[in-house]
Design a protein around this motif. Structure first.
Motif, mmCIF file in Angstrom:
data_model
loop_
_atom_site.group_PDB
_atom_site.id
_atom_site.type_symbol
_atom_site.label_atom_id
_atom_site.label_comp_id
_atom_site.label_asym_id
_atom_site.label_seq_id
_atom_site.Cartn_x
_atom_site.Cartn_y
_atom_site.Cartn_z
ATOM 1 N N ASN A 102 -1.158 -3.944 -11.056
ATOM 2 C CA ASN A 102 -1.000 -5.312 -10.568
ATOM 3 C C ASN A 102 -0.759 -5.325 -9.065
ATOM 4 N N THR A 105 -5.239 -5.155 -5.698
ATOM 5 C CA THR A 105 -6.263 -6.156 -6.006
ATOM 6 C C THR A 105 -7.629 -5.530 -5.787
ATOM 7 N N ASN A 128 -6.390 -7.058 -12.577
ATOM 8 C CA ASN A 128 -6.112 -7.641 -11.261
ATOM 9 C C ASN A 128 -7.335 -7.552 -10.346
#
Length: 335
Positions: A102, A105, A128
């Motif tokens: 997480n 990105t 993510n």
């Protein structure tokens, strides 16, 4: 490192100008076969060193049954081509924490098949992501354009759009021709200069595009982007536990709820089609499935030749997904 090349600067006439040119000055391209050649902050994700990186995969018939050959990661100061052929499963597994994190990105264009390959071949649950194909559609919707069924921007088309990049990518078509002539193109080693350039260019502009898109997206669209990206990652990764072992979908941000915005949960629905009936579901020249798409504000995907066979995947707001599912089930009952 196994090999280090230099990315060429933008071609003359490209729309990237001014301060943005610095971002695309020559950056090193590292072909790596050992995890130690990757940045520590990538291999060991943490809240203190959160990253935004470009990501893509190359392979042979990339899906659950294909062969993953290269994973490309673009950082602001370098591009890493992770060679899964020479590095083997060890180097792919070394990237698993980052791909599932997480804190990192992953900016990617159309993540569905890449996610499927990672999940079924290596047990990696891609998480993510910011999918630029989804973001493109959301920006258009935000600006008042109606959603058009099957109107998904290609990566070449996205690069050509002057709002985001304004560059031509003729080499992409050249590689596609080579792939049609020899599907094993990405398996050959050592990597040729053309292979290195083509793999790098698939991620080279993603961070630039990401920043352009984020500036345009409002809070509601950003939430939609996160949720729809997560559902894209799951789309072809159907399993027996209904994704219970996957990370939860992003919750609705409190600031959006406080604004009084009406948001409907987005879902992924999977419809099983009886063997031999998919052609009738699709209809002549796709007329039947197109009519369903036109009747519902949802995206509908079919596994096709790569599979999974005999399944239809529906992604969209819960009510619209249920509507599409009901229409599809009605068509199946007619058979």
């Amino acid at each position: 490192m196994a090999s280090t090349q230099q990315a060429l600067p933008p071609d003359p006439g490209e729309k990237i100008q001014g301060e943005e040119e610095a971002q695309f000055s020559t950056v090193p391209i590292h072909v790596v076969t050992n995890p130690s050649e990757l940045p520590v902050e990538f291999l060991e994700p943490s809240a203190e060193t959160q990253l935004v990186i470009g990501f893509d995969c190359e392979g042979v018939d990339l899906c659950r049954h294909g062969t993953l050959c290269i994973m490309q990661f673009s950082f602001p100061d370098a591009i890493y081509l992770v060679d899964a052929v020479q590095g083997g499963e060890a180097i792919v597994q070394a990237c698993k924490p980052a791909l599932e994190s997480n804190y990192i990105t992953k900016v990617i264009h159309d993540c569905k098949r890449d996610s499927e390959a990672l999940y079924f071949q290596f047990g990696i649950k891609l998480h993510n992501v910011v999918d630029t194909q989804i973001a493109y559609s959301l920006i258009n919707e935000q600006e008042g354009q109606a959603r058009v069924p099957d109107c998904h921007i290609s990566f070449v088309g996205l690069l050509a759009d002057p709002r985001y990049c304004g560059v031509s990518y003729d080499e992409k078509e050249e590689v596609r021709v080579l792939l049609r002539q020899d599907p094993k193109y990405w398996t050959y080693r050592p990597l040729s200069e053309q292979m290195i350039r083509a793999a790098a260019d698939d991620v080279r502009f993603l961070l630039h595009i990401y920043h352009k898109m984020v500036q345009k997206l409002n809070g509601k669209s950003l939430w939609n982007l996160a949720v729809r990206g997560a559902l894209y990652c799951r789309c072809f990764c159907i399993n027996d536990n209904h994704f219970a072992d996957w990370p939860p979908l992003p919750p609705i941000p409190e600031n959006i709820v406080a604004d009084g915005s009406i948001l409907e949960e987005e879902v992924l629905s999977v419809v099983d089609v009886p063997p031999g009936k998919m052609g009738r579901v699709i209809g002549r020249r796709g007329a039947s499935i197109l009519s369903i798409k036109q009747s519902c504000d949802a995206e509908i995907f079919i596994g096709g030749a790569k599979g999974p066979p005999d399944k239809v995947f529906i992604i969209g707001p819960q009510k619209q997904a249920r509507k599409a599912q009901a229409i599809l089930m009605g068509k199946l009952l007619d058979f």
